[in-house]
Design an enzyme around this catalytic site. Structure first.
Site, short mmCIF file in Angstrom:
data_model
loop_
_atom_site.label_atom_id
_atom_site.label_comp_id
_atom_site.label_asym_id
_atom_site.label_seq_id
_atom_site.Cartn_x
_atom_site.Cartn_y
_atom_site.Cartn_z
N LYS A 808 33.17 32.03 35.45
CA LYS A 808 33.57 31.35 36.68
C LYS A 808 32.50 30.37 37.15
O LYS A 808 31.36 30.37 36.70
CB LYS A 808 33.91 32.36 37.77
CG LYS A 808 35.24 33.08 37.49
CD LYS A 808 35.68 33.95 38.64
CE LYS A 808 37.06 34.55 38.38
NZ LYS A 808 37.51 35.43 39.47
N ARG A 841 36.35 42.55 34.55
CA ARG A 841 37.42 41.76 33.94
C ARG A 841 36.77 40.57 33.24
O ARG A 841 36.16 39.71 33.88
CB ARG A 841 38.41 41.29 35.01
CG ARG A 841 39.60 40.50 34.48
CD ARG A 841 40.51 40.09 35.64
NE ARG A 841 41.69 39.38 35.17
CZ ARG A 841 41.74 38.06 34.98
NH1 ARG A 841 40.66 37.32 35.21
NH2 ARG A 841 42.86 37.49 34.55
#
Length: 871
Positions: A808, A841
């Site tokens: 991210k 995740r």
């Protein structure tokens, strides 16, 4: 200026009496540079329902893609609740900045004999905040009346009067006509005016709006217009409502449906139960439609109209309104409602008739200036009642309230004191099929609600700098940080309490050898003013905290027993007289994340996901990808059919189902998946997709909107499956959103706690809920790293914690570009696993599996084993 100084200054303004007129608030706005000129406003007045209508209108406009401010009153637990931007409360830092700016001017005005009231100044604060945050539109709930209310300092693009009844006659007038005239004078030339008024009030509204040059739109509740016995056919035809709402009844413990006819047709879900809410919904929809038309190009394009039906449907369904006939439990049915006069009590009784229960147990509080006898007589018949007194000067003596209830025919009445103790007494009296109703005062509702929502977060403190950060983020002012940083060590807990309780807990903590500091409004002398909850940070050894729990549990009353239990749960010790069976986890479900950090592998079957878009779109590629994940040690495969990256195109329900269902069915051919050793999750925000995925073999729902949709809650409850509840502001991510936080961790915990309450009343088993802090969703890189560092605090919610950080944008802040984030992700995984994450995740399973295993070994996973192979 610190927040406690700002809030104390504002609450001190309540000593000034209300004076009709907008001149004073207009002068303050002029001093601030006339921020009202930079924002389109919607203004909503009415005797009843204006708060609900404002919340519904705001929600519909937000779902249309607008940035929306909302100003309402009163607040329940914090002053900041009154001013919201895109659903989020104004920050304490912004409140302090505002007060620091206006305080000298306000002092000069007061010295000159022209003081401003609390409501006037807070209204100006809201208007300035909406301008500062550059919202597309702001919805203002009128405080009292209309013409002379502080909110009338703005020039609205649309207005509404929900209804008119006799209220505040000393200020507004003695007749319906006088009150209607005052309220309807919010009308402005050419600004659409919506109303659900009837009879004489409607005639006055039309007259006043006509004089102002405002076009009037009439709507009705229950699908019926006002009585018109002496009208000819032409008049009847002209007088048809633009929108008629019919109440269709409850569809769940917390939700109802209304059907709309007229300019919009369809059946819509509301998180507000009660026949009266039909008219509020009609006002909100008609008003939102006309506001969108007035805003023109500011509304994202739609093929349907200025306001798409999807925005109406989702906006109405998601407009929760705490404390207003709020169902907080179902066994027994437990309802909190602020009805405080005979008319509101009668409406409440009618709404409660929609529920099946055996006996009713009342909890009753009221202010001393209310009509206790008539209100008590209007409440539904009760088997028992407990009276209580919220911590407010105007609260009536519980003995007086008990006498009123006895006179109204309630047989077993107990005069209590503390609100939370009274509610606990009523719940203890009730059987599972009974109903407990707390009613009479929003102040009492606020106290009861705050106790139920209370969360004890444990902070990790390694040194004095960590202690200072923990205190600062809990709202402790600089002098308090300096005084307590060296004593805040060992185990550190933060919670919010009523002012007097926070002070008592801090005193008891020091008495047993620990330390404590108060934050927020508690840092000043006026602790808990205006119902404000106070932050208290407690530190000590386990022995000291155990002693604190014992002392609080031994207190006779004052709501401290519940605080003791919450602290005990926060540090995982059993409170005195606890039930061992209640903490027995033998029957809890066993999932991959139960005893260790599980690895969730991402399988996106989308062409536009930010890291692996298109890689697994083909079914053979998807199966091969899962096989690689299984070989690498994956525990859960998360299948996604719609990208949530910034700027991603939305995907229809049909297309998303076509992507994920064949994939879920195909990967069942992988033995570990087919045999249930590896679970399958579906990453979706659409209830229909979730249901189809579960039918195809999915085990877990990963909802990036955090169960915001009531239909998603129903799907999960029916399936009894694990669900991931994420903290997010927008999905897909809005790259232009710029939310503000005082403490991103505390606020994310509190906001997820609200969603968990909705999950509870929907029948979702808490053992099956996983929480996700939502890294990358409406946070800056610094806030994302703060969430990663403190992810263990989310365990305070009593649920496993998932951290989704893979590749991210937060890693861009440490010099890692989009194609160079694998190693940064692995480092983040190791830190997350070490700091309490139950699931990570990730896209790269093998590398992150290794990081998780190393973190587990460092934390002692091998101590009871054979230590692995020696070299």
């Amino acid at each position: 200026m610190h927040y406690h100084e700002a809030a104390s200054f504002l609450f001190d303004l309540r000593r000034f009496s209300v004076k009709p007129g907008t001149e004073r608030v207009e002068a303050l706005l002029a001093h601030l540079g006339d921020p009202q000129e930079d924002v389109p406003f919607v203004q909503i007045a009415g005797s009843n329902g204006k708060g609900s209508a404002a919340r519904l209108t705001e929600s519909v406009l937000r779902e249309a893609g607008l940035s929306v401010g909302l100003y309402t009153s009163p607040h329940l637990s914090a002053l900041a609740e009154r001013v919201r931007v895109d659903g989020r409360e104004m920050t304490e830092a912004a409140i302090a900045d505002f007060v620091e700016t206006v305080r000298p001017w306000l002092i000069d005005r007061a010295a000159a004999g022209e003081p401003l009231t609390f409501f006037e100044v807070v209204t100006a604060m809201g208007i300035r905040e909406f301008a500062r945050r550059e919202v597309d539109v702001a919805v203002l709930e009128v405080g009292l009346g209309g013409e002379y209310d502080a909110t009338s300092a703005v020039d609205p693009v649309a207005t509404a009067v929900t209804n008119v009844s006799l209220e505040h006659t000393a200020v507004l007038g003695d007749t319906i006509e006088e009150i209607a005239r005052t309220k309807s004078r919010i009308a402005r030339p050419d600004a659409p005016f919506v109303t659900a008024c009837e009879g004489e009030a409607l005639e006055v509204v039309r007259e006043v709006a006509g004089e102002a040059g405002a076009p009037v739109t009439r709507v009705t509740g229950d699908g019926e217009g006002p009585e018109s016995d002496e009208t000819d056919d032409d008049t009847e035809s002209d007088d048809q409502p633009a929108l008629a709402a019919a109440y269709e009844g409850r569809v769940s413990a917390t939700d109802a449906e209304v059907s709309l006819t007229g300019e919009r047709e369809g059946t819509y879900r509301l998180p507000l139960v009660g026949r009266h809410q039909a008219a509020n919904a009609a006002v909100a929809v008609a008003l939102a439609d006309r506001t969108a038309a007035a805003l023109g190009d500011a509304v994202p394009a739609s093929s349907e109209s200025a306001l798409p039906d999807r925005a109406v449907r989702d906006g109405l369904a998601r407009a929760t309104w705490p404390g207003r006939f709020e169902v907080v439990d179902t066994a027994p049915l437990t309802v909190l409602d602020g009805a405080h006069n005979p008319a509101a009590a009668r409406t409440l009784a009618g709404t409660l008739d929609e529920y099946d229960y055996d006996d009713l147990h009342l909890v009753y509080a009221a202010m001393h200036d209310k009509d206790h006898a008539e209100t008590a007589a209007a409440l539904p018949d009760a088997a028992t009642a407990v009276t209580c007194r919220p911590a407010i000067d105007r609260a009536e003596d519980p003995e007086v309230l008990a006498a009123a209830l006895r006179s109204a025919g309630v047989g077993e009445v107990t005069a209590g004191d503390d609100v939370t103790d009274a509610l606990a007494t009523a719940v203890d009296r009730a059987d599972g099929d009974d109903c407990v109703l707390l009613v009479g005062s929003l102040f009492a509702v606020a106290e009861a609600r705050a106790a139920r929502m209370r969360t004890v977060r444990e902070r990790t403190v390694g040194d004095a700098d960590d202690a200072a950060h923990a205190l600062d983020s809990a709202g402790v002012p600089p002098q308090g940080v300096a005084a307590h940083r060296d004593g805040v060590d060992h185990r550190v807990l933060t919670l919010r309490l009523r002012g007097d309780r926070a002070e008592r807990v801090a005193s008891e903590a020091r008495a047993v050898g620990g330390d404590a500091a108060l934050g927020g409004l508690g840092a000043g002398e006026d602790r808990g003013a205006g119902g404000e909850q106070v932050s208290v940070t407690v530190a000590g050894t386990v022995a000291e905290l155990r002693a604190l729990v014992d002392r609080l549990a031994a207190a006779d009353a004052g709501g401290l027993g519940g605080v003791a239990a919450d602290i005990a749960e926060g540090i995982e010790i059993e409170p005195p007289e606890s039930d061992p069976e209640a903490t027995d986890a033998e029957d809890a479900p066993n999932f991959p994340w139960t005893d260790r950090t599980a690895v969730m592998g991402v399988l996106n079957v989308t062409p536009d996901s930010f890291h692996d878009g298109g890689r697994h779109a083909d079914l053979d590629d998807a199966v091969a990808g899962v096989e690689r994940m299984v070989d690498a040690g994956v525990d859960i495969v998360d299948v996604g059919g719609e990208s949530t990256r910034p700027g991603a195109d939305p995907v229809s329900v049909e297309e998303e189902i076509e992507r994920v269902v064949p994939t879920i069915e195909a990967i069942q051919s992988v033995p570990a998946v087919g045999e249930g050793d590896v679970l399958v999750s579906v990453d979706t925000r659409k209830p229909a997709v979730a249901e189809a995925a579960l039918d195809a073999g999915a085990d877990v729902i990963n909802d990036v909107t955090g169960l915001e949709d009531p239909e998603m809650r129903s799907v999960v409850a029916e399936a009894d499956c694990p669900v991931i509840v994420m903290h997010s502001l927008d999905a897909p991510v809005d790259p232009d959103a710029d939310p503000e936080y005082d403490d991103v961790v505390a606020e994310a915990v509190d906001e997820i706690r609200e969603r968990l309450a909705l999950a509870d009343t929907a029948g979702i088993d808490r053992d099956r809920v996983i929480v996700d802090p939502g890294l990358g969703f409406g946070k800056s890189p610094a806030e994302d790293f703060e969430l990663l560092a403190r992810c263990g605090e989310f365990a305070a919610l009593g649920c496993p914690v998932l951290v989704g950080h893979s590749h991210k944008s937060l890693y861009g802040a440490v010099g890692r570009e989009a194609d160079d984030r694998e190693h940064a992700t692995v480092a983040g995984t190791a830190l997350a696993a070490d700091r309490g994450a139950d699931i990570v995740r990730v896209h790269d399973v093998a590398e992150n599996r290794a990081a998780v295993d190393v973190a587990a070994a460092v934390n002692g996973a091998l101590r009871d084993g054979d230590g692995g192979d020696a070299e």
